[in-house]
Design a protein around this motif. Structure first.
Motif, PDB file in Angstrom:
ATOM      1  N   ILE A 595       0.903  -1.320  -0.018  1.00  0.00           N
ATOM      2  CA  ILE A 595       0.175   0.118   0.016  1.00  0.00           C
ATOM      3  C   ILE A 595       0.921   1.263   0.002  1.00  0.00           C
ATOM      4  O   ILE A 595       1.502   1.643   0.845  1.00  0.00           O
ATOM      5  CB  ILE A 595      -0.852  -0.079   1.358  1.00  0.00           C
ATOM      6  CG1 ILE A 595      -1.991  -1.239   1.113  1.00  0.00           C
ATOM      7  CG2 ILE A 595      -1.740   1.322   1.211  1.00  0.00           C
ATOM      8  CD1 ILE A 595      -2.921  -1.273   2.406  1.00  0.00           C
ATOM      9  N   GLN A 596       0.744   2.110  -0.787  1.00  0.00           N
ATOM     10  CA  GLN A 596       1.544   3.210  -1.267  1.00  0.00           C
ATOM     11  C   GLN A 596       0.640   4.326  -0.733  1.00  0.00           C
ATOM     12  O   GLN A 596      -0.389   4.787  -1.466  1.00  0.00           O
ATOM     13  CB  GLN A 596       2.116   3.346  -2.490  1.00  0.00           C
ATOM     14  CG  GLN A 596       2.926   4.634  -2.796  1.00  0.00           C
ATOM     15  CD  GLN A 596       3.735   4.599  -4.144  1.00  0.00           C
ATOM     16  OE1 GLN A 596       3.745   3.645  -4.917  1.00  0.00           O
ATOM     17  NE2 GLN A 596       4.188   5.741  -4.384  1.00  0.00           N
ATOM     18  N   ILE A 597       1.046   5.323  -0.161  1.00  0.00           N
ATOM     19  CA  ILE A 597       0.323   6.761   0.313  1.00  0.00           C
ATOM     20  C   ILE A 597       1.025   7.822  -0.730  1.00  0.00           C
ATOM     21  O   ILE A 597       1.906   8.039  -0.880  1.00  0.00           O
ATOM     22  CB  ILE A 597       0.357   7.020   1.788  1.00  0.00           C
ATOM     23  CG1 ILE A 597      -0.111   6.036   2.895  1.00  0.00           C
ATOM     24  CG2 ILE A 597      -0.500   8.414   2.071  1.00  0.00           C
ATOM     25  CD1 ILE A 597       0.298   6.275   4.087  1.00  0.00           C
ATOM     26  N   GLN A 615       3.668   5.885   6.039  1.00  0.00           N
ATOM     27  CA  GLN A 615       4.095   4.916   4.734  1.00  0.00           C
ATOM     28  C   GLN A 615       4.814   3.586   5.544  1.00  0.00           C
ATOM     29  O   GLN A 615       4.710   2.554   5.378  1.00  0.00           O
ATOM     30  CB  GLN A 615       4.886   5.366   3.905  1.00  0.00           C
ATOM     31  CG  GLN A 615       5.330   4.401   2.868  1.00  0.00           C
ATOM     32  CD  GLN A 615       3.878   4.038   2.041  1.00  0.00           C
ATOM     33  OE1 GLN A 615       3.379   4.964   1.467  1.00  0.00           O
ATOM     34  NE2 GLN A 615       4.054   2.604   1.939  1.00  0.00           N
ATOM     35  N   LYS A 616       5.847   4.025   6.432  1.00  0.00           N
ATOM     36  CA  LYS A 616       6.566   3.172   7.196  1.00  0.00           C
ATOM     37  C   LYS A 616       5.762   2.351   8.143  1.00  0.00           C
ATOM     38  O   LYS A 616       6.181   0.962   8.267  1.00  0.00           O
ATOM     39  CB  LYS A 616       7.931   3.875   8.114  1.00  0.00           C
ATOM     40  CG  LYS A 616       8.860   2.890   8.785  1.00  0.00           C
ATOM     41  CD  LYS A 616       9.872   3.874   9.639  1.00  0.00           C
ATOM     42  CE  LYS A 616      10.704   2.549  10.058  1.00  0.00           C
ATOM     43  NZ  LYS A 616      10.116   1.627  11.008  1.00  0.00           N
ATOM     44  N   LYS A 617       5.119   2.868   8.968  1.00  0.00           N
ATOM     45  CA  LYS A 617       4.029   1.926   9.584  1.00  0.00           C
ATOM     46  C   LYS A 617       3.133   0.946   8.695  1.00  0.00           C
ATOM     47  O   LYS A 617       3.217  -0.318   9.360  1.00  0.00           O
ATOM     48  CB  LYS A 617       2.983   2.866  10.581  1.00  0.00           C
ATOM     49  CG  LYS A 617       3.644   3.815  11.557  1.00  0.00           C
ATOM     50  CD  LYS A 617       2.902   4.549  12.325  1.00  0.00           C
ATOM     51  CE  LYS A 617       1.887   3.548  13.340  1.00  0.00           C
ATOM     52  NZ  LYS A 617       0.813   4.448  13.900  1.00  0.00           N
ATOM     53  N   ILE A 618       2.729   1.419   7.701  1.00  0.00           N
ATOM     54  CA  ILE A 618       1.796   0.474   7.003  1.00  0.00           C
ATOM     55  C   ILE A 618       2.752  -0.667   6.495  1.00  0.00           C
ATOM     56  O   ILE A 618       2.377  -1.766   6.571  1.00  0.00           O
ATOM     57  CB  ILE A 618       1.455   1.139   5.617  1.00  0.00           C
ATOM     58  CG1 ILE A 618       0.134   1.807   6.403  1.00  0.00           C
ATOM     59  CG2 ILE A 618       0.958   0.208   4.762  1.00  0.00           C
ATOM     60  CD1 ILE A 618      -0.471   2.900   5.110  1.00  0.00           C
ATOM     61  N   ILE A 622       2.377  -4.623   7.283  1.00  0.00           N
ATOM     62  CA  ILE A 622       2.219  -5.806   6.534  1.00  0.00           C
ATOM     63  C   ILE A 622       3.361  -6.979   6.583  1.00  0.00           C
ATOM     64  O   ILE A 622       2.822  -8.215   6.606  1.00  0.00           O
ATOM     65  CB  ILE A 622       2.402  -5.239   5.036  1.00  0.00           C
ATOM     66  CG1 ILE A 622       1.136  -4.305   4.756  1.00  0.00           C
ATOM     67  CG2 ILE A 622       2.603  -6.270   4.088  1.00  0.00           C
ATOM     68  CD1 ILE A 622       1.350  -3.599   3.217  1.00  0.00           C
ATOM     69  N   ALA A 623       4.347  -6.405   6.870  1.00  0.00           N
ATOM     70  CA  ALA A 623       5.505  -7.617   7.225  1.00  0.00           C
ATOM     71  C   ALA A 623       5.208  -8.376   8.289  1.00  0.00           C
ATOM     72  O   ALA A 623       5.280  -9.399   8.786  1.00  0.00           O
ATOM     73  CB  ALA A 623       6.949  -6.829   7.504  1.00  0.00           C
ATOM     74  N   GLU A 689      -7.768  10.249   8.143  1.00  0.00           N
ATOM     75  CA  GLU A 689      -8.379   9.333   9.072  1.00  0.00           C
ATOM     76  C   GLU A 689      -8.814   7.804   8.594  1.00  0.00           C
ATOM     77  O   GLU A 689      -8.457   6.891   9.435  1.00  0.00           O
ATOM     78  CB  GLU A 689      -9.751  10.096   9.710  1.00  0.00           C
ATOM     79  CG  GLU A 689      -9.537  11.145  10.302  1.00  0.00           C
ATOM     80  CD  GLU A 689      -8.811  11.011  11.750  1.00  0.00           C
ATOM     81  OE1 GLU A 689      -8.894   9.973  12.411  1.00  0.00           O
ATOM     82  OE2 GLU A 689      -8.113  11.982  12.039  1.00  0.00           O
ATOM     83  N   ASP A 690      -8.866   7.734   7.405  1.00  0.00           N
ATOM     84  CA  ASP A 690      -9.129   6.370   7.068  1.00  0.00           C
ATOM     85  C   ASP A 690      -7.776   5.437   7.081  1.00  0.00           C
ATOM     86  O   ASP A 690      -8.134   4.381   7.439  1.00  0.00           O
ATOM     87  CB  ASP A 690      -9.541   6.390   5.563  1.00  0.00           C
ATOM     88  CG  ASP A 690     -10.997   6.964   5.337  1.00  0.00           C
ATOM     89  OD1 ASP A 690     -11.774   6.950   6.496  1.00  0.00           O
ATOM     90  OD2 ASP A 690     -11.411   7.404   4.340  1.00  0.00           O
ATOM     91  N   VAL A 691      -6.614   6.264   6.731  1.00  0.00           N
ATOM     92  CA  VAL A 691      -5.215   5.601   7.098  1.00  0.00           C
ATOM     93  C   VAL A 691      -5.362   5.202   8.490  1.00  0.00           C
ATOM     94  O   VAL A 691      -4.638   3.946   8.559  1.00  0.00           O
ATOM     95  CB  VAL A 691      -4.101   6.429   6.367  1.00  0.00           C
ATOM     96  CG1 VAL A 691      -3.033   5.868   6.654  1.00  0.00           C
ATOM     97  CG2 VAL A 691      -4.550   6.384   4.825  1.00  0.00           C
ATOM     98  N   HIS A 692      -5.419   5.976   9.355  1.00  0.00           N
ATOM     99  CA  HIS A 692      -5.187   5.885  10.825  1.00  0.00           C
ATOM    100  C   HIS A 692      -6.027   4.687  11.162  1.00  0.00           C
ATOM    101  O   HIS A 692      -5.727   3.698  11.650  1.00  0.00           O
ATOM    102  CB  HIS A 692      -5.462   7.145  11.534  1.00  0.00           C
ATOM    103  CG  HIS A 692      -4.394   7.913  11.754  1.00  0.00           C
ATOM    104  ND1 HIS A 692      -3.251   8.069  12.377  1.00  0.00           N
ATOM    105  CD2 HIS A 692      -4.402   9.446  10.978  1.00  0.00           C
ATOM    106  CE1 HIS A 692      -2.553   8.962  12.158  1.00  0.00           C
ATOM    107  NE2 HIS A 692      -3.133   9.759  11.380  1.00  0.00           N
TER     108      HIS A 692
END
Length: 1000
Positions: A595-597, A615-618, A622-623, A689-692
């Motif tokens: 997933i790329q922001i 981006q790093k948290k996502i 995933i990992a 907010e959706d990303v959070h």
């Protein structure tokens, strides 16, 4: 067939005190069937009367036996005033009408009162004698078997699967016939319960007649629902799949297999993995609600459609078995032609099954759904079903057209549902478009060479992924690649289905429960303005729900969803959406990209830093998920990627020239290798907010897994320790000045906290999996939100070190069962876990937990004495269609019960929590008693289809309506079967019947 119904009233026990002077009761019984009523003698001054009445005999037609319930009323005799009602018992006679079912109903039944609950028990014996009647115009359907399970029942084989059957009946709701008089709660509730019992019997008989017309003898996947339309009436609907079933009655059929099963008879033991490879699947669960196929891709555009809801924007395919090799084209054409001819005679080629015999499904094209908003006040004659029939016919026709657009001739995993608020009704229907094998639809009409070729061309574990539609004339944009398993057919990059995971699916790692939750406020309006506002909101809600599903699926590192169920619920001032599915990683589909922001705001250093942090948290999430769910797909070598494709490109060009597509159609990107990342556009605060919210989904604690299918993919070493539970939370909003963002956050917190509380209370069963997790959200009143969850916890052997813990738990359950008390793993809670103070105050939060141990423990209601049937013992209850470590030997009939409970002393009964807790316990007790009276020892495919709660705290009043169903069965533990199997000659051993086999 005319018949004779015989009833004997034996005794009663633990009756309530009705005479304050003597602290005793002068009890007698009224036995009513149709317009005939018998009475027993009055047994004076006793709480445990012994009537031992004569046989009460009713001369009736079998049509009446199907429509009417046997009504038993226990009363207290008063000389100078009206007799006081103690309670009633309704007994369904239909299970006695099967040729191979029970011959007598005998046992202790709880005496139920809609105001006071269970008030003692009564011992009743019921028999039916039928006489042959050759009247070809008869209106009964005796002998047609009904099953709640959505797969072929265990110990049966299907000769032909005929197709869709449906019916609905309408009547005036007694609750709204008391307006001109003073409403009496008991009289109103009992009239309602009796009417629904009558309507349910009539509905089942009418569907049975349709099955007989189709030359079938059973209905599988039977789903019955009630629509409480207020003043417009009371509607009872049902759908199912008509089949011709054969009972496998050979004694050896129930023994473990001692020789290799043939292709027609595959052995799948209950306690073993259906496939010894890196996947697991099993019988599927009933799906009640609608689903809708959609997934955003890197670039997309919504296609125009005349329907309320659109087709999927990217292909979501399901199970089946596709052809392979150079002869795929002609074989597909022949198969589709014969399938189409087999389904042409059916108005709606729908199937409510969600798990299928091997070879039944060839291809699945995608999830199709339709919704429609209707006004109940537009019904001209509320007592006639024609208007509602027309509404559902319109919805079904739309589903059928969607399936045809996907190149499919049938819809599997089909379900229907409604959501009603005042005069507005949302009708929903969904299923999965599919191409079927015609040899299961017609008896001996398909040539053997076709069957042989089908068996030879079954790609192992990937055929159900292959697309059935023309790849160059698709009704939606899609990214296709060649199958990563067989490299011969095209597959989509993501897969959504409403059905269960196929038995032969190759799954990498384990699955998990994925949910999308959404709330949307709407202005209060009346009639047409309200319907218009809801219609305008629906497409956007479904778009957002599916966007959430796609994002969370990517975040889990998975590429497929099974058992997808989406529910849209309407209230006076809001709409709520809840989607549940089981995510898996299918080896046949390409590896999902990350997933790329991407931000659309002016260059700002702090903002860019925040984006990079997110981006790093996502990426880290995933990992971690891939590691948690053991997703380690094998690397695809360049040699395989560059291998020649067996299917020539000329065939695609030929198909394209036959279609109406233009030559200007751009070529699809069919490149292999690493997929591009999924892009999330951040252009406003809501998007951030959706990303959070994506990152707020905390995985289950160590040792827990959850799914909404019957069996967790990737786990195959199940034990016989199983426990069913039901949880209900009712929350009242503290303020109307809420925003969509606040509602979404708190609704999400509510569901997460509910799951966390379940994990906490089941911690003694680690390692375990919550299977068949079924969430239902409703908005019964203006400021009331209700979430109901049913599931079953199953343990599995992770290592031998846990055996000590299991033994300790079993011993504690044994000690608890020796006490004459109700066994509750989940204690009564008067308030839930801490929730945000706004807008969901914890003071109104409620949790009701009911446990049903499947081990040595006993579970009974304190207010209901234990059943005195020594030959049956404890009746097991499970939402699964099977019992781990056991084999089902007999189906005794369907259990379909409707209960109403009302109180005018809510606070005195422990508030909302105590009231609901006691009611659910009473429902469990009554279901168990009816199954035991049939001679059964378990209920499988159990489901609480409806739980409607209404509260008036100012008047200290509350009312709840519950509808439950399931299949009453007799099962035998495999340990007992092993003893029998040693006495059988090995030369005569046959594969054991564990369900799902289909032969012609």
């Amino acid at each position: 067939m005319p018949g004779k119904l015989k009833v004997k009233i034996v005794a009663g026990r633990h009756l309530p005190v009705m005479d304050r002077a003597s602290d005793l009761t002068d009890a007698f019984v009224e036995v009513k069937f149709g317009n005939t009523t018998f009475k027993t003698d009055v047994y004076l001054k006793s709480l445990n009367p012994q009537w031992n009445s004569e046989w009460f005999k009713f001369e009736v037609d079998d049509e009446d036996l199907q429509d009417e319930p046997l009504q038993i009323t226990v009363l207290d005799h008063d000389t100078y005033s009206a007799n006081d009602a103690i309670g009633k018992v309704y007994i369904d006679i239909d299970p006695l009408l099967y040729s191979e079912a029970a011959t007598v109903i005998s046992g202790w039944f709880p005496i139920y009162d809609t105001i006071h609950g269970i008030r003692g028990e009564i011992n009743v014996v019921v028999k039916v004698d039928l006489f042959n009647d050759l009247n070809r115009f008869r209106q009964s359907s005796c002998g047609v078997k009904f099953f709640c399970t959505t797969s072929i029942p265990k110990c049966y084989r299907a000769v032909i699967i005929h197709g869709f059957v449906e019916e609905l009946v309408v009547n005036e709701d007694p609750e709204y016939q008391w307006i001109d008089r003073i409403r009496t709660p008991r009289a109103s509730n009992e009239a309602r319960q009796r009417l629904i019992s009558l309507m349910s019997g009539e509905l089942q008989r009418k569907i049975g007649l349709k099955v007989l017309e189709m030359r079938g003898n059973a209905v599988v996947g039977y789903l019955q629902c009630f629509d409480l339309e207020g003043e417009s009436g009371l509607v009872v609907r049902a759908i199912g799949t008509a089949c011709t079933l054969d009972k496998l009655s050979s004694p050896a059929a129930f023994l473990p297999a001692c020789n290799s099963p043939s292709k027609e008879m595959k052995e799948i033991p209950f306690n073993e993995d259906p496939n010894p490879n890196t996947h697991s699947s099993g019988p599927s669960t009933p799906l009640k609600n609608q689903t809708y196929s959609f997934s955003p891709s890197k670039s997309y555009s919504r296609q125009s459609s005349s329907s309320d809801t659109d087709l999927s924007l990217t292909p979501k395919t399901g199970m089946g078995s596709g052809s392979a090799g150079k002869e795929g084209g002609p074989f597909k054409a022949l198969l589709r032609q014969q399938t189409q001819s087999a389904l042409e005679q059916r108005e709606f080629p729908f199937f409510t099954l969600t798990a299928f015999p091997p070879g039944f499904l060839v291809h699945v094209g995608g999830v199709v759904s339709a919704r429609s908003v209707k006004l109940l006040d537009r019904i001209h004659n509320p007592d006639e079903p024609e208007t509602r029939d027309a509404w559902w016919a319109e919805i079904r026709q739309e589903i059928k057209s969607h399936a045809k657009a996907l190149g499919c001739h049938a819809v599997v995993g089909y379900s229907e549902s409604t959501s009603i608020c005042e005069e507005v009704c949302i009708l929903s229907a969904s299923g999965t478009a599919a191409v079927l094998n015609p040899r299961f639809l017609q008896d001996g009409t398909v040539e053997g060479c076709l069957e042989q070729r089908l068996e030879e061309n079954l790609p192992a574990g990937c055929g159900f992924c292959h697309i059935p539609y023309d790849e160059l004339n698709m009704p939606f944009p899609a990214h296709l690649t060649y199958c990563y398993n067989c490299r011969k057919q095209k597959v989509p990059d993501v897969l959504f289905t409403t059905i269960d995971l196929p038995i032969d699916a190759t799954v990498i790692g384990k699955g998990c429960l994925i949910q999308a939750r959404l709330c949307r406020l709407k202005k209060k309006a009346q009639a047409e303005a309200n319907a218009t506002a809801i219609s305008n909101l629906l497409p956007f809600m479904e778009y957002e729900v599916h966007t959430q599903l796609m994002n969370k699926l990517k975040l889990k590192g998975m590429n497929a969803l099974f058992g997808l169920r989406i529910q849209i619920t309407v209230g006076e001032n809001m709409l709520m959406g809840l989607a549940s599915a089981t995510g898996v990683y299918l080896a046949a589909l390409p590896t999902p990209g990350g997933i790329q922001i991407a931000g659309k705001t002016p260059n700002d250093g702090s903002y860019e830093q925040h984006i990079s942090h997110m981006q790093k948290k996502i990426n880290d999430t995933i990992a971690k998920n891939k590691e948690l769910y053991e997703i380690n797909p094998p690397e695809v070598s360049e040699e395989i990627i560059g291998s020649p494709i067996p299917e020539p490109r000329q065939r695609s060009r030929l198909l394209r020239s036959q279609s109406e597509s233009s030559d200007e159609v751009t070529e699809l990107d069919l490149s292999h290798g690493k997929k591009d990342a999924f892009v999330l556009e951040i252009d406003d605060t809501d998007a951030m907010e959706d990303v959070h919210s994506l990152l707020t989904d905390v995985p289950p604690p160590s040792g827990f897994y959850s799914c909404n299918t019957e069996i967790m993919p990737g786990i195959n070493n199940w034990t016989s320790e199983i426990q069913m539970f039901t949880s209900v939370r009712v929350i009242r909003l503290s303020s109307l000045n809420l925003t969509n963002q606040a509602l979404n956050k708190n609704f999400n917190d509510l569901c997460e906290n509910l799951l966390k509380s379940l994990y906490f209370k089941l911690r003694s069963m680690i390692p375990c999996c919550l299977c068949h997790v079924n969430f239902t959200v409703s908005l019964p009143e203006d400021e009331l939100i209700q979430v109901t969850v049913t599931a079953v916890a199953i343990t599995f052997d992770k290592n031998q070190a846990l055996q000590t813990t299991k033994t300790h738990v079993e011993k504690s359950l044994q000690r608890a069962s020796t006490d004459n008390e109700e066994l509750l793993q989940f204690p009564l809670e008067l308030c839930s876990d801490s929730l945000p103070s706004h807008p969901f105050p914890p003071a109104k939060a409620v949790t009701v937990e009911k446990a049903s141990p499947m081990g040595e423990g006993n579970f009974r209601n304190r207010s209901a004495p234990p059943c005195a049937n020594s030959t049956v013992g404890v009746v097991k209850m499970t939402p699964l269609s099977f019992i781990p470590g056991a084999k089902i030997t007999k189906y005794l009939g369907i259990i379909n019960m409707f209960f109403i409970r009302e109180t005018t002393s809510l606070r005195e009964e422990g508030g909302v929590s105590g009231f609901l807790h006691a009611f659910i316990a009473e429902v469990f007790a009554m279901v168990r008693a009816h199954v035991a009276a049939l001679g059964g020892n378990a209920v499988v495919s159990y489901i609480m289809k409806q739980c409607v709660f209404m509260e008036n705290p100012n008047k200290n009043q509350a009312q709840c309506l519950i509808n439950v169903s399931g299949d009453a069965v007799v099962f035998v533990r495999e340990s007992e079967l092993e003893v029998v199997s040693t006495q059988q000659p090995t030369a005569n051993c046959q594969p054991s019947c564990t369900g799902g086999e289909v032969t012609t």
